[in-house]
Scaffold this active site. Structure first.
Site, PDB file in Angstrom:
ATOM      1  N   CYS A   1       0.834  -1.199   0.000  1.00 24.18           N
ATOM      2  CA  CYS A   1       0.000   0.000   0.000  1.00 24.18           C
ATOM      3  C   CYS A   1       0.870   1.251   0.000  1.00 24.18           C
ATOM      4  O   CYS A   1       1.506   1.562  -0.980  1.00 24.18           O
ATOM      5  CB  CYS A   1      -0.953  -0.036   1.198  1.00 24.18           C
ATOM      6  SG  CYS A   1      -2.311   1.135   1.043  1.00 24.18           S
TER       7      CYS A   1
ATOM      8  N   HIS B   1      -3.459  -5.726   1.381  1.00 23.56           N
ATOM      9  CA  HIS B   1      -2.710  -5.892   2.636  1.00 23.56           C
ATOM     10  C   HIS B   1      -2.601  -7.339   3.099  1.00 23.56           C
ATOM     11  O   HIS B   1      -3.436  -7.797   3.872  1.00 23.56           O
ATOM     12  CB  HIS B   1      -3.392  -5.086   3.739  1.00 23.56           C
ATOM     13  CG  HIS B   1      -3.254  -3.616   3.568  1.00 23.56           C
ATOM     14  ND1 HIS B   1      -2.354  -2.861   4.271  1.00 23.56           N
ATOM     15  CD2 HIS B   1      -3.901  -2.760   2.746  1.00 23.56           C
ATOM     16  CE1 HIS B   1      -2.446  -1.600   3.911  1.00 23.56           C
ATOM     17  NE2 HIS B   1      -3.379  -1.505   2.980  1.00 23.56           N
TER      18      HIS B   1
ATOM     19  N   GLU C   1      -0.716  -8.492   5.343  1.00 21.56           N
ATOM     20  CA  GLU C   1      -0.499  -8.571   6.796  1.00 21.56           C
ATOM     21  C   GLU C   1      -1.816  -8.554   7.558  1.00 21.56           C
ATOM     22  O   GLU C   1      -1.837  -8.880   8.746  1.00 21.56           O
ATOM     23  CB  GLU C   1       0.431  -7.444   7.257  1.00 21.56           C
ATOM     24  CG  GLU C   1      -0.215  -6.092   7.503  1.00 21.56           C
ATOM     25  CD  GLU C   1      -0.533  -5.332   6.221  1.00 21.56           C
ATOM     26  OE1 GLU C   1      -0.437  -5.905   5.132  1.00 21.56           O
ATOM     27  OE2 GLU C   1      -0.917  -4.135   6.323  1.00 21.56           O
TER      28      GLU C   1
END
Ligand SMILES: Nc1ncnc2c1ncn2[C@@H]1O[C@H](COP(=O)(O)OP(=O)(O)O)[C@@H](O)[C@H]1O
Ligand SMILES: [Mg+2]
Lengths: 81, 749, 226, 81
Positions: C87, C196, C198
């Protein structure tokens, strides 16, 4: 076809976090001697037909009611050659 | 320009001050003269006028708010109660949670983006000031009619502002509300809630004690924001060359606030502050007087040391400025250097502006001259109190007599089907994902449940899986019909939502949005609603920990619907036991918990199908709410249910639609003989929820409900790809989805 | 020996702690790096996490690009150190020209947060080896400046060299050219993407999937095998 | 103190959804005859000292490396009176 530019800037007394972020970054990038930065918007309008007083009045009205919120922003209208 | 010093004021008793322009009443001005024994200086007048305003002093509401303390239930859970920046609740394992709702209604109408953004910023600083790391936000919103042109201006701006600020801070937005009603056309409600987490020992309070301790102002520079009112002091009385108009709206800098959060948390970790206060409404006037008032001694402030964005500001304006992203800390002298070092690390400007003194006065100096010398309590905590007259409005009887039960009802399965589609597609009942998809709900990596679930839930400990859940609810239509009951229904719904998610409800925060207190009818609504809420909190055992009051939400003579928004915080020992709302597996049994009565007053059906508001809202049975919540929590803990969804506006029809669409599974519903299909689908009786029970758990589940005396009805089974109400109609999920999801984008995109 | 993966924090970074958690869950050791750090503290790979560094004022990544730590990261990346930009980190990689193209405001002009399907196009990079080419994964997407643009020649080059690492599947959420969600440099050590991973490493949290864990296990395996 | 303005606009070939959104809204608000709208940024820099060729060269360099991303944007530097 003529181009009319409307510049919209935050009023001077209003906080401009974007301009400040740029200004704070400049010395780090090696640029000295810029004491203030303000960041605003620039609208380029392509106008069909003649840009006469009537057209400019309407564009000013559009800027005042739509492109800018005059509670926090000032605007300027300019005709580009 | 002559500086209006304290000695100058003492020598010029006859000088006229613009107290009326600053919103003070004549007797209030007289009281200030009495307190000081002389006329106030311009700076003192600025402080009193803003601190004694409705917004800061709660002068119309506090006689009613007192009940939240007087009727507070016995509880060990409350670590800090009403009166601080936010209340603090013990959630176990050494953790404490703080949460609070606030309003930013008026600014959001004038400048939707910045108004809403700075609303988020303000409530986040309140939570931070308690010593907590902010972990989530929510946003209960009210707008005018969905198809009104001005809603297209206000709503997208408000939503972008909440997202723009909250997303940039890294706070997951885990829930809220969006309600449309013409009564909010000129008065949208933008409420914002923040939740924060800390360890018990990290709780910080807003008080200045310890003579010699330093007062440090840190964060953004002070500019001319939000001082519209006080400029009369500068321009008319003392210096006519200044710009008369200062903006009433502030611009937020979420990046600065993010730095402020991280910097402040690091300062807390090293235990460097003795007291701390955020700067919000009334800026430095509020922070200095509140800190001093709550502390033991006095305070001395050198106002000319405040870092300014605009060097032309007068001392009065500096005291009143509402520039965002600022905090004020009380720091022992030996810790000042380390404090400033941490600020430097985070690029946060920090300045020692004064110190705590042995005395009792708050003294403020401007280049060596004393311009304020006041007893801090008289500014911060001893403002005027009004017992405003109130009276039940004469139209209330007629409104209640206009019974929604008399409205024409659907007469065939086909008509029922049409009404279901109409209700779930109506702006208030339609999917809000066009809005909520503009908010980051994943950041921080602890979000267990978020919109459109009944409650938002975040994990607060990665090892033990301890979590908290929060819901906000309010129904202006119910409250208009009966303010006492309406406020209780708001609490009941929020409480039920938290329990439906599997969490045990613990505590309450509220934002009371009403019209003008000068109207006895509005004041009656306010008195009834606070009484209802306080009584219900006592009965449910959930104390009010703090909140906010927003008055004067009205256009001309017309007030908004009385709109108490109630937030309930709950705790869950292991977030793995949370209950989502979506139907997840074919073959599971659908149970309706609670009693369904013929209750349609204020209902979504009456609004959508008949554009009607009248009659009485649903009855409240708090004992039943408590039982229902206990069952929902126990069933989730013991793994007896796989999904739960609370029933509220739109009734069963709405709840089934949401659970089916969320889970991607249909439902086959058998209408029990004892009940009319229309009432089953659209009644909004309180104290109800639907759950899905795996067949293997059916006996255990029924036994538990039976033993505890909660009426439950098996109404169907998760199955297929539509809602099939047997003998009435079938609605394919695809058609439902289109109806439910297309409305808001079509209106706003 | 544990593998050390650096996670950089700029003022305004938001997903640094989540990224550290993901690194830990994968079995490596997260090494926090601060924007003023001049060395990389023996990290063997670097993640530039998401957020709004310097508020994303001016342009996303435009200011953080000039931080001391980025000088070190750019130099290390040129020497082959694996770098993942997520990002804001991806935006930063384009601003530093470690990756070509640029990121613009989403075509619908809104921030968008949703569960997003991606197709893994290149499973040969340092960060994607635990996936298979063509595999569809689902991970959260959340941004307002996520529209990937580059000129036609660059796009053709990326395609020809197999450097389009991820494409949006099902729905293009922001008007990115050729549905590009993430790209790699020619050597395959530098990868950037908008969604994302994560946030998709634990069941129950976020969207509830673990499709993102493969990024972190890929790099761990690669570094252990070195 | 002199003011230098830097205007930054998206290159013509790059889609400008902000400008398009403005343009689409105009007829609804009753404004006809605007055939195209582009939205960009305007930076106002307050420069200490003289704005000579050397200063302008540095500002142009700053615009090129920092204020604009020339992969997607064009810029223009102007001195305001
Ligand atoms: N509706 C309410 N219910 C409960 N407490 C309230 C309510 N309104 C205000 N309070 C409490 O009164 C105190 C003062 O409120 P306020 O001035 O809004 O605080 P702050 O300035 O920190 O936002 C706070 O403790 C707040 O929680
Ligand atoms: Mg406060």
């Amino acid at each position: 076809m003529a181009r009319v530019v409307v510049d919209v800037m935050l009023k001077p007394e209003i906080l401009d976090p974007q301009g400040q972020a740029v200004q704070r970054a400049l010395p780090r990038l090696g640029y000295q001697g810029i004491s203030d930065v303000r960041q605003g918007k620039r609208f380029e309008l392509e106008v069909e037909g003649p840009v006469d007083d009537a057209a400019l009045t309407r564009i000013r009205e559009m800027a005042e009611t739509f492109l800018a919120n005059t509670v926090i922003e000032d605007f300027a209208v300019k005709v580009e050659s | 320009m002559t500086l209006d010093t304290v000695s100058h004021a003492a020598g010029t008793p006859e000088t006229a001050l613009p107290w009326a322009e600053l919103g003070l009443k004549e007797d209030e001005y007289e009281r200030i003269r009495e307190i000081l024994g002389r006329r106030p200086t311009g700076a003192e007048l600025a402080m009193y006028s803003v601190m004694w305003s409705e917004h800061c002093s709660y002068k119309s509401s506090k006689v009613h708010l007192k009940q939240f303390g007087e009727k507070a239930p016995e509880t060990d859970a409350l670590l800090v109660g009403i009166g601080e920046n936010a209340g603090v609740v013990d959630v176990g394992q050494g953790y404490a949670v703080t949460f609070k709702v606030e309003s930013h209604n008026h600014p959001s109408y004038i400048e939707p983006y910045q108004g809403a953004a700075t609303g988020v910023g303000g409530i986040v600083r309140d939570i931070l000031a308690m010593g907590a790391r902010p972990v989530a936000v929510m946003d209960p919103l009210r707008f005018g009619a969905a198809d009104h042109p001005d809603t297209k201006r206000v709503l997208p701006g408000v939503v972008a502002g909440i997202g723009g600020y909250g997303n940039c801070l890294g706070l997951p937005n885990i829930g809220g509300e969006v309600v449309f009603d013409p009564c909010y056309q000129g008065n949208p409600l933008v409420n914002a809630l923040c939740v924060g987490v800390m360890k018990h020992e990290d709780i910080h309070l807003a008080k200045a004690s310890g003579a010699g301790n330093k007062v440090i102002l840190y964060g953004a520079r002070t500019g001319g924001d939000g001082i519209g009112g006080v400029s009369v002091l500068a321009s008319e009385t003392f210096d006519s060359t200044k710009p008369a108009k200062r903006p009433a709206v502030q611009v937020g800098d979420p990046f600065q606030e993010k730095l402020l959060i991280e910097c402040t948390l690091e300062i807390f970790r090293e235990d460097l502050v003795a007291g701390i206060q955020d700067l919000g409404g009334a800026g430095l006037s509020c922070a200095t007087s509140e800190l001093a008032s709550a502390g033991s001694g006095g305070m001395r402030v050198e106002l000319d040391t405040v870092p300014l964005r605009d060097s032309s500001l007068s001392p009065e304006e500096i005291l009143m400025s509402e520039s965002q992203e600022r905090m004020c800390a009380i720091v022992e002298p030996g810790k000042v250097d380390r404090f400033l070092e941490i600020c430097e690390k985070w690029d946060v400007i920090a300045t020692v502006i004064g110190e705590v003194t042995e005395g009792e006065q708050l003294e403020i100096f401007w280049h060596g001259d004393k311009i304020v010398d006041v007893p801090p309590r008289s500014v911060a905590h001893e403002g005027p109190t009004y017992h405003r007259p109130y009276a039940r409005p004469d139209w209330q009887d007629a409104l209640q007599a206009d019974d929604a039960g008399a409205l024409p009802r659907p007469e065939s399965g086909e008509e029922l089907r049409k009404h279901v589609l109409q209700v779930v597609a109506s702006p208030n009942q339609a999917s809000k994902s066009w809005i909520t998809d503009q908010y980051d709900r994943f950041v921080q990596g602890n979000t267990v449940l978020a919109q459109p679930e009944d409650a938002g839930m975040v994990r607060i400990d990665e090892e033990s899986n301890l979590g908290v859940a929060v819901s906000t609810d309010g129904n202006g239509r119910y409250t208009k019909l009966d303010p006492y009951t309406g406020a209780q229904l708001a609490l009941a719904e929020s409480y039920r939502n938290v329990a439906a998610a599997g969490a045990k409800p613990l505590a309450v925060s509220d934002c009371l949005n009403f019209g003008s207190p000068e109207d006895p009818a509005v004041m009656w609504q306010f008195a009834e609603a606070t009484r209802g809420l306080a009584d219900a909190c006592l009965e449910l055992g959930t104390p009010v920990t703090g909140g906010n009051v927003s008055l004067y939400n009205q256009t001309g003579e017309t007030a908004i619907h009385p709109t108490p928004v109630v937030a309930v915080l709950g705790v869950i020992d292991d977030v793995h036991r949370r209950t989502p709302m979506g139907f997840a597996e074919d073959g599971q049994l659908i149970y309706l918990l609670g009693d369904t009565r013929d209750e349609l007053g204020g209902s979504a059906w009456s609004q959508v199908v008949h554009d009607h508001l009248g009659g009485l809202p649903p009855r409240v049975d708090l004992e039943r709410e408590r039982l229902l919540a206990e069952i929902l929590v126990a069933a989730s803990r013991d793994g007896m249910i796989d999904a739960a969804h609370d029933l509220s506006d739109g009734g069963l029809a709405q709840a089934l639609t949401e659970s089916c669409l969320k889970g991607g599974h249909g439902a086959r519903i058998v209408v029990p003989d004892s009940i009319d299909p229309f009432v089953l689908l659209f009644s909004e009786s309180a104290g109800r929820a639907i759950v899905t029970v795996p067949r293997s758990e059916e006996v255990r589940f029924n036994d538990m409900c039976g033993a505890r005396g909660l009426p439950v009805t098996r109404i169907g089974i998760v199955d297929g790809d539509g809602i099939d109400v047997q003998g009435q109609f079938v609605l394919p999920l695809a058609e439902l989805r289109e109806a439910h999801e297309a409305t808001i984008p079509a209106l706003l995109a | 020996m544990t593998v050390r993966i650096g996670v950089v924090t700029f003022p305004g970074t938001l997903d640094d702690r989540d990224t550290q958690r993901a690194v830990r869950i994968a079995g490596a050791e997260p090494v926090p790096l601060w924007h003023r750090d001049k060395d990389l503290k023996q990290a063997e790979a670097i993640v530039l996490p998401g957020g709004f560094s310097y508020g994303d004022y001016l342009r996303a990544g435009a200011i953080s690009r000039f931080s001391p730590v980025m000088e070190a990261v750019v130099a290390a990346a040129r020497d082959g150190m694996p770098v993942l930009g997520i990002c804001n980190g991806f935006q930063l990689l384009t601003e530093t020209h470690l990756l070509p193209g640029a990121m613009l405001r989403n075509n619908h002009l809104h921030f968008v947060c949703r569960d997003q399907k991606l197709r893994v196009e290149n499973a040969g990079t340092a960060w994607t080896a635990d996936y298979t080419a063509g595999q569809e994964i689902s991970i959260p997407l959340k941004n307002i400046d996520g529209r990937y643009v580059a000129d036609e020649r660059t796009l053709d080059e990326l395609e020809a060299e197999g450097r389009v690492a991820f494409r949006y599947a099902g729905w293009n959420p922001n008007g990115s050219l050729r549905d590009i969600a993430g790209i790699a440099n020619a050597a395959g050590n530098v990868v950037g993407l908008m969604p994302h991973p994560e946030h998709a490493v634990e069941p129950l949290i976020g969207t509830g999937g673990t499709d993102g864990l493969g990024f972190f296990t890929s790099i761990l395996r690669k570094l252990v095998n070195v």
